[in-house]
Scaffold this active site. Structure first.
Site, PDB file in Angstrom:
ATOM      1  N   HIS A   1       3.782  -6.946  -8.075  1.00 55.13           N
ATOM      2  CA  HIS A   1       2.396  -7.221  -8.415  1.00 55.13           C
ATOM      3  C   HIS A   1       2.120  -7.058  -9.902  1.00 55.13           C
ATOM      4  O   HIS A   1       1.549  -7.934 -10.549  1.00 55.13           O
ATOM      5  CB  HIS A   1       1.454  -6.309  -7.618  1.00 55.13           C
ATOM      6  CG  HIS A   1       0.009  -6.528  -7.939  1.00 55.13           C
ATOM      7  ND1 HIS A   1      -0.632  -5.878  -8.983  1.00 55.13           N
ATOM      8  CD2 HIS A   1      -0.934  -7.332  -7.373  1.00 55.13           C
ATOM      9  CE1 HIS A   1      -1.892  -6.273  -9.033  1.00 55.13           C
ATOM     10  NE2 HIS A   1      -2.102  -7.152  -8.073  1.00 55.13           N
TER      11      HIS A   1
ATOM     12  N   HIS B   1      -1.380  -7.474   3.555  1.00 54.92           N
ATOM     13  CA  HIS B   1      -1.574  -7.555   2.110  1.00 54.92           C
ATOM     14  C   HIS B   1      -0.461  -6.789   1.391  1.00 54.92           C
ATOM     15  O   HIS B   1      -0.372  -5.574   1.498  1.00 54.92           O
ATOM     16  CB  HIS B   1      -2.937  -6.966   1.739  1.00 54.92           C
ATOM     17  CG  HIS B   1      -3.246  -6.993   0.289  1.00 54.92           C
ATOM     18  ND1 HIS B   1      -3.556  -5.861  -0.432  1.00 54.92           N
ATOM     19  CD2 HIS B   1      -3.284  -8.022  -0.591  1.00 54.92           C
ATOM     20  CE1 HIS B   1      -3.783  -6.189  -1.685  1.00 54.92           C
ATOM     21  NE2 HIS B   1      -3.625  -7.499  -1.812  1.00 54.92           N
TER      22      HIS B   1
END
Length: 219
Positions: A53, A11
């Site tokens: 992100h 991740h």
């Protein structure tokens, strides 16, 4: 290891031990034996698909500002000293599968163009919480693998009818917590499930089926 095991993706790379969404974290995921990694992309002001992100640069870089409002040459370095990765850089790594999450909108055009230029469609899985982005990309490239992301509360509210009505080629990306709450809802789609929201793959070991992909922070 049996061939039916899920593919394991880091991740944002091996983010339990390295700075998320950095080439260092992606290389570490592969070195640790993971099959690939998940990353987040959004375009710079000059149209380059970059890996980050947040909309803002301050959490993971040495500077600040909005990525979409800056050109690549203006971007600060990451906190580990690397440049903010381009999606093209990540695609050069020898991953079996890279989950490219589209952050915000619009941004799918740059991401798709980058993947196509790298001839990497066969090892990329696009996903987004912005389902309209996924559908636009998929309409532009029918051979792209695409998936819908859901937050936990959204996934818990889904009905069997709603899932059955979605296209048969579409991947589903619910969080592990929601799948554990209602495994019978998700079991029919095991071969196109990419589960996230776990520190290690061991958290999914009690599921009554084997999902296609597990996305974890570490091993």
């Amino acid at each position: 290891m049996p061939p039916t095991r899920p593919l394991l993706l880091g991740h944002r790379g091996l983010s339990s031990k390295h700075l998320e969404n950095s080439l260092e974290a992606f290389r570490a995921a592969l070195a640790a034996g993971m099959d690939g990694f998940e990353l987040d992309v959004q375009p710079s002001r000059d149209g380059v698909s970059l890996v980050l992100h947040d909309e803002d640069l301050s959490r993971t870089t040495k500077g600040s500002g909005q990525l979409r409002q800056m050109k690549v040459a203006e971007l600060p370095l990451l906190k580990n000293g690397e440049p903010v990765p381009r999606l093209a850089d990540a695609l050069e790594l020898p991953a079996k599968l890279i989950n490219v999450e589209l952050k915000g909108e619009p941004g799918w055009q740059q991401a798709l163009a980058t993947v196509e230029a790298a001839e990497a469609l066969d090892r990329v899985l696009f996903s987004s919480f912005e389902h309209s982005e996924v559908l636009q990309l998929w309409a532009a490239c029918e051979t792209a693998r695409c998936g819908f992301l859901w937050e936990t509360d959204e996934a818990l509210d889904l009905t069997a009818e709603e899932l059955a009505d979605l296209p048969a080629a579409l991947w589903f990306h619910p969080p592990l917590k929601a799948v554990k709450a209602r495994p019978e809802l998700w079991a029919p789609y095991a071969d196109r499930l990419a589960l996230w929201g776990m520190k290690t793959p061991a958290e999914a070991k009690d599921l009554p089926f084997s999902p296609a992909v597990l996305i974890a922070d570490g091993l």
